[in-house]
Design a protein around this motif. Structure first.
Motif, PDB file in Angstrom:
ATOM      1  N   GLU A 220     -12.187  15.356 -10.831  1.00  0.00           N
ATOM      2  CA  GLU A 220     -11.737  14.722 -12.068  1.00  0.00           C
ATOM      3  C   GLU A 220     -12.840  14.754 -13.124  1.00  0.00           C
ATOM      4  O   GLU A 220     -12.590  15.076 -14.301  1.00  0.00           O
ATOM      5  N   ALA A 221     -14.066  14.449 -12.716  1.00  0.00           N
ATOM      6  CA  ALA A 221     -15.187  14.453 -13.661  1.00  0.00           C
ATOM      7  C   ALA A 221     -15.470  15.857 -14.176  1.00  0.00           C
ATOM      8  O   ALA A 221     -15.750  16.059 -15.368  1.00  0.00           O
ATOM      9  N   ILE A 222     -15.398  16.854 -13.295  1.00  0.00           N
ATOM     10  CA  ILE A 222     -15.607  18.236 -13.717  1.00  0.00           C
ATOM     11  C   ILE A 222     -14.522  18.663 -14.706  1.00  0.00           C
ATOM     12  O   ILE A 222     -14.803  19.334 -15.712  1.00  0.00           O
ATOM     13  N   GLY A 223     -13.295  18.270 -14.452  1.00  0.00           N
ATOM     14  CA  GLY A 223     -12.218  18.581 -15.379  1.00  0.00           C
ATOM     15  C   GLY A 223     -12.440  17.959 -16.743  1.00  0.00           C
ATOM     16  O   GLY A 223     -12.190  18.589 -17.780  1.00  0.00           O
ATOM     17  N   TRP A 224     -12.910  16.704 -16.750  1.00  0.00           N
ATOM     18  CA  TRP A 224     -13.217  16.059 -18.032  1.00  0.00           C
ATOM     19  C   TRP A 224     -14.322  16.813 -18.757  1.00  0.00           C
ATOM     20  O   TRP A 224     -14.238  17.032 -19.966  1.00  0.00           O
ATOM     21  N   ARG A 225     -15.367  17.216 -18.015  1.00  0.00           N
ATOM     22  CA  ARG A 225     -16.447  18.000 -18.633  1.00  0.00           C
ATOM     23  C   ARG A 225     -15.896  19.261 -19.284  1.00  0.00           C
ATOM     24  O   ARG A 225     -16.227  19.595 -20.429  1.00  0.00           O
TER      25      ARG A 225
ATOM     26  N   TYR B 258     -20.156   7.123 -23.692  1.00  0.00           N
ATOM     27  CA  TYR B 258     -21.510   7.372 -23.202  1.00  0.00           C
ATOM     28  C   TYR B 258     -22.105   8.609 -23.858  1.00  0.00           C
ATOM     29  O   TYR B 258     -23.294   8.636 -24.190  1.00  0.00           O
ATOM     30  N   VAL B 259     -21.286   9.639 -24.035  1.00  0.00           N
ATOM     31  CA  VAL B 259     -21.774  10.836 -24.722  1.00  0.00           C
ATOM     32  C   VAL B 259     -22.166  10.498 -26.149  1.00  0.00           C
ATOM     33  O   VAL B 259     -23.200  10.962 -26.659  1.00  0.00           O
ATOM     34  N   ASP B 260     -21.370   9.672 -26.808  1.00  0.00           N
ATOM     35  CA  ASP B 260     -21.700   9.252 -28.171  1.00  0.00           C
ATOM     36  C   ASP B 260     -23.045   8.530 -28.222  1.00  0.00           C
ATOM     37  O   ASP B 260     -23.739   8.567 -29.247  1.00  0.00           O
ATOM     38  N   ALA B 261     -23.421   7.877 -27.113  1.00  0.00           N
ATOM     39  CA  ALA B 261     -24.703   7.168 -27.041  1.00  0.00           C
ATOM     40  C   ALA B 261     -25.841   8.072 -26.571  1.00  0.00           C
ATOM     41  O   ALA B 261     -26.963   7.597 -26.396  1.00  0.00           O
ATOM     42  N   GLY B 262     -25.549   9.354 -26.373  1.00  0.00           N
ATOM     43  CA  GLY B 262     -26.596  10.302 -26.039  1.00  0.00           C
ATOM     44  C   GLY B 262     -26.722  10.658 -24.576  1.00  0.00           C
ATOM     45  O   GLY B 262     -27.622  11.414 -24.189  1.00  0.00           O
ATOM     46  N   ILE B 263     -25.847  10.133 -23.717  1.00  0.00           N
ATOM     47  CA  ILE B 263     -25.903  10.443 -22.287  1.00  0.00           C
ATOM     48  C   ILE B 263     -25.048  11.682 -22.024  1.00  0.00           C
ATOM     49  O   ILE B 263     -23.888  11.747 -22.432  1.00  0.00           O
ATOM     50  N   THR B 264     -25.625  12.653 -21.325  1.00  0.00           N
ATOM     51  CA  THR B 264     -24.901  13.907 -21.087  1.00  0.00           C
ATOM     52  C   THR B 264     -24.843  14.313 -19.623  1.00  0.00           C
ATOM     53  O   THR B 264     -24.141  15.257 -19.278  1.00  0.00           O
ATOM     54  N   LEU B 265     -25.572  13.633 -18.759  1.00  0.00           N
ATOM     55  CA  LEU B 265     -25.545  13.948 -17.329  1.00  0.00           C
ATOM     56  C   LEU B 265     -24.919  12.782 -16.579  1.00  0.00           C
ATOM     57  O   LEU B 265     -25.433  11.661 -16.626  1.00  0.00           O
TER      58      LEU B 265
ATOM     59  N   PRO C  86     -20.814  24.747 -18.949  1.00  0.00           N
ATOM     60  CA  PRO C  86     -22.140  24.204 -18.661  1.00  0.00           C
ATOM     61  C   PRO C  86     -23.167  25.310 -18.505  1.00  0.00           C
ATOM     62  O   PRO C  86     -22.852  26.424 -18.099  1.00  0.00           O
ATOM     63  N   LEU C  87     -24.404  24.983 -18.834  1.00  0.00           N
ATOM     64  CA  LEU C  87     -25.498  25.924 -18.642  1.00  0.00           C
ATOM     65  C   LEU C  87     -25.797  26.073 -17.166  1.00  0.00           C
ATOM     66  O   LEU C  87     -25.704  25.134 -16.400  1.00  0.00           O
ATOM     67  N   SER C  88     -26.195  27.259 -16.758  1.00  0.00           N
ATOM     68  CA  SER C  88     -26.601  27.485 -15.372  1.00  0.00           C
ATOM     69  C   SER C  88     -27.856  26.708 -15.055  1.00  0.00           C
ATOM     70  O   SER C  88     -28.686  26.457 -15.934  1.00  0.00           O
ATOM     71  N   GLY C  89     -28.033  26.333 -13.789  1.00  0.00           N
ATOM     72  CA  GLY C  89     -29.257  25.691 -13.370  1.00  0.00           C
ATOM     73  C   GLY C  89     -30.483  26.573 -13.547  1.00  0.00           C
ATOM     74  O   GLY C  89     -31.604  26.091 -13.519  1.00  0.00           O
TER      75      GLY C  89
ATOM     76  N   ARG D 175     -23.182  17.633 -18.338  1.00  0.00           N
ATOM     77  CA  ARG D 175     -23.291  18.128 -16.966  1.00  0.00           C
ATOM     78  C   ARG D 175     -22.766  17.068 -15.999  1.00  0.00           C
ATOM     79  O   ARG D 175     -22.885  15.869 -16.258  1.00  0.00           O
ATOM     80  N   ILE D 176     -22.254  17.545 -14.884  1.00  0.00           N
ATOM     81  CA  ILE D 176     -21.725  16.667 -13.836  1.00  0.00           C
ATOM     82  C   ILE D 176     -22.514  16.901 -12.556  1.00  0.00           C
ATOM     83  O   ILE D 176     -22.695  18.040 -12.105  1.00  0.00           O
ATOM     84  N   GLY D 177     -22.991  15.818 -11.973  1.00  0.00           N
ATOM     85  CA  GLY D 177     -23.683  15.875 -10.696  1.00  0.00           C
ATOM     86  C   GLY D 177     -22.877  15.174  -9.609  1.00  0.00           C
ATOM     87  O   GLY D 177     -22.004  14.344  -9.886  1.00  0.00           O
ATOM     88  N   LEU D 178     -23.190  15.530  -8.383  1.00  0.00           N
ATOM     89  CA  LEU D 178     -22.689  14.824  -7.206  1.00  0.00           C
ATOM     90  C   LEU D 178     -23.879  14.237  -6.475  1.00  0.00           C
ATOM     91  O   LEU D 178     -24.843  14.947  -6.184  1.00  0.00           O
ATOM     92  N   GLN D 179     -23.843  12.938  -6.203  1.00  0.00           N
ATOM     93  CA  GLN D 179     -24.809  12.360  -5.277  1.00  0.00           C
ATOM     94  C   GLN D 179     -24.113  12.259  -3.927  1.00  0.00           C
ATOM     95  O   GLN D 179     -23.288  11.370  -3.693  1.00  0.00           O
ATOM     96  N   LEU D 180     -24.447  13.190  -3.039  1.00  0.00           N
ATOM     97  CA  LEU D 180     -23.886  13.217  -1.704  1.00  0.00           C
ATOM     98  C   LEU D 180     -24.766  12.319  -0.835  1.00  0.00           C
ATOM     99  O   LEU D 180     -25.886  12.679  -0.487  1.00  0.00           O
ATOM    100  N   GLN D 181     -24.252  11.164  -0.511  1.00  0.00           N
ATOM    101  CA  GLN D 181     -25.024  10.142   0.198  1.00  0.00           C
ATOM    102  C   GLN D 181     -24.929  10.410   1.702  1.00  0.00           C
ATOM    103  O   GLN D 181     -23.848  10.293   2.288  1.00  0.00           O
ATOM    104  N   PRO D 182     -26.041  10.795   2.347  1.00  0.00           N
ATOM    105  CA  PRO D 182     -25.981  11.275   3.733  1.00  0.00           C
ATOM    106  C   PRO D 182     -25.916  10.139   4.754  1.00  0.00           C
ATOM    107  O   PRO D 182     -26.740  10.051   5.669  1.00  0.00           O
TER     108      PRO D 182
END
Length: 264
Positions: free
Chosen positions: A247-252, A223-230, A259-262, A6-13
């Motif tokens: 770019e990150a979404i394209g890689w995903r 990182y995925v090989d090490a178990g990180i998925t988000l 991806p699974l729905s929220g 999964r790919i997240g965005l941290q939108l820093q306000p």
């Protein structure tokens, strides 16, 4: 438990005085296919002008809950000492209902001293802030179980941090998602410690989704090989260039099933 990538965005306000720009960026990120949109729980910018424009975290999440349709939303992460824990649980339950069950409750011990000093909270020490978080987490979970109406689902709890003595035992006991920082080898080392803490409480470490900042397309597979998925891309204002997120979404999309729905 097998987690999808999964790919997240941290939108820093920070540094954007026009909230309409933030609102538009959330919509553009959802349209681009992001899985989660996070903000952060600070009262002042962390970079640039320390007194620059800034907006509050949880009122913003309520607005995001109304304007979005698919993405999960949350804070990366809520400052554990900034709000009464029972009130925070009620706020989370309310945003959960507004969003139709798409809230992630991210929380940590807090660290930015200016937030504390300017808003009248006791900064204390790193240890005392972690002790407070340990006191608050059972109160949050207990309150979530008492509220009427109850949450629409089990609200996923994300805990940020990696301290082996205090934070990781809390992750093992309470977290659905563990957000870690630092180099990959550091994550692997701390992941092994977390497995031991999970054994202490009779829990499988595989029940906890692993999260970290986006490391770039050249490193993400390791990182995925090490178990990180988000993976979360951080973007600050005043301009929110979504190119790194796209770019990150394209890689995903090139490296996983859809991806699974929220709402899953």
């Amino acid at each position: 438990m097998t987690c999808p990538i999964r790919i997240g965005l941290q939108l820093q306000p920070q540094h954007q005085p026009d909230y309409g720009v933030i609102r538009d960026t959330v919509l553009r990120a959802e349209d681009a296919g992001v899985d989660i949109v996070f903000n952060w729980d600070h009262f002042y910018p962390l970079t640039g002008d320390p007194d620059g424009a800034h907006f509050e975290c949880w009122t913003m999440l309520g607005a995001w809950a109304e304007q979005t349709e698919r993405v999960e939303i949350g804070a990366l992460v809520t400052g554990g000492g900034y709000r009464n824990p029972d009130l925070l649980a009620d706020m989370a339950r309310t945003v959960d209902h507004i969003s139709g069950g798409r809230l992630i409750l991210g929380i940590g011990s807090g660290w930015f001293e200016k937030d504390y000093d300017e808003y009248g909270y006791e900064f204390g020490t790193k240890g005392s802030r972690l002790d407070l978080l340990a006191e608050y987490l059972p109160r949050i979970t207990a309150r979530l179980g008492k509220l009427n109406p109850s949450p629409t689902r089990h609200i996923p709890l994300l805990i940020g941090g990696g301290g082996p003595k205090k934070t990781l035992p809390l992750v093992a006991k309470y977290a659905d998602i563990w957000h870690s920082f630092g180099r990959l080898d550091t994550h692997v080392e701390k992941s092994e410690i977390l497995a031991g803490r999970c054994a202490d409480v009779g829990r499988s470490p595989g029940d906890i989704e692993r999260s970290t900042p986006w490391p770039g397309t050249d490193n993400a597979a390791s990182y995925v090989d090490a178990g990180i998925t988000l993976f979360t891309v951080g973007l600050g204002g005043p301009d929110y260039d979504l190119a790194p997120l796209v770019e990150a979404i394209g890689w995903r999309d090139d490296n996983s099933a859809p991806p699974l729905s929220g709402l899953a």
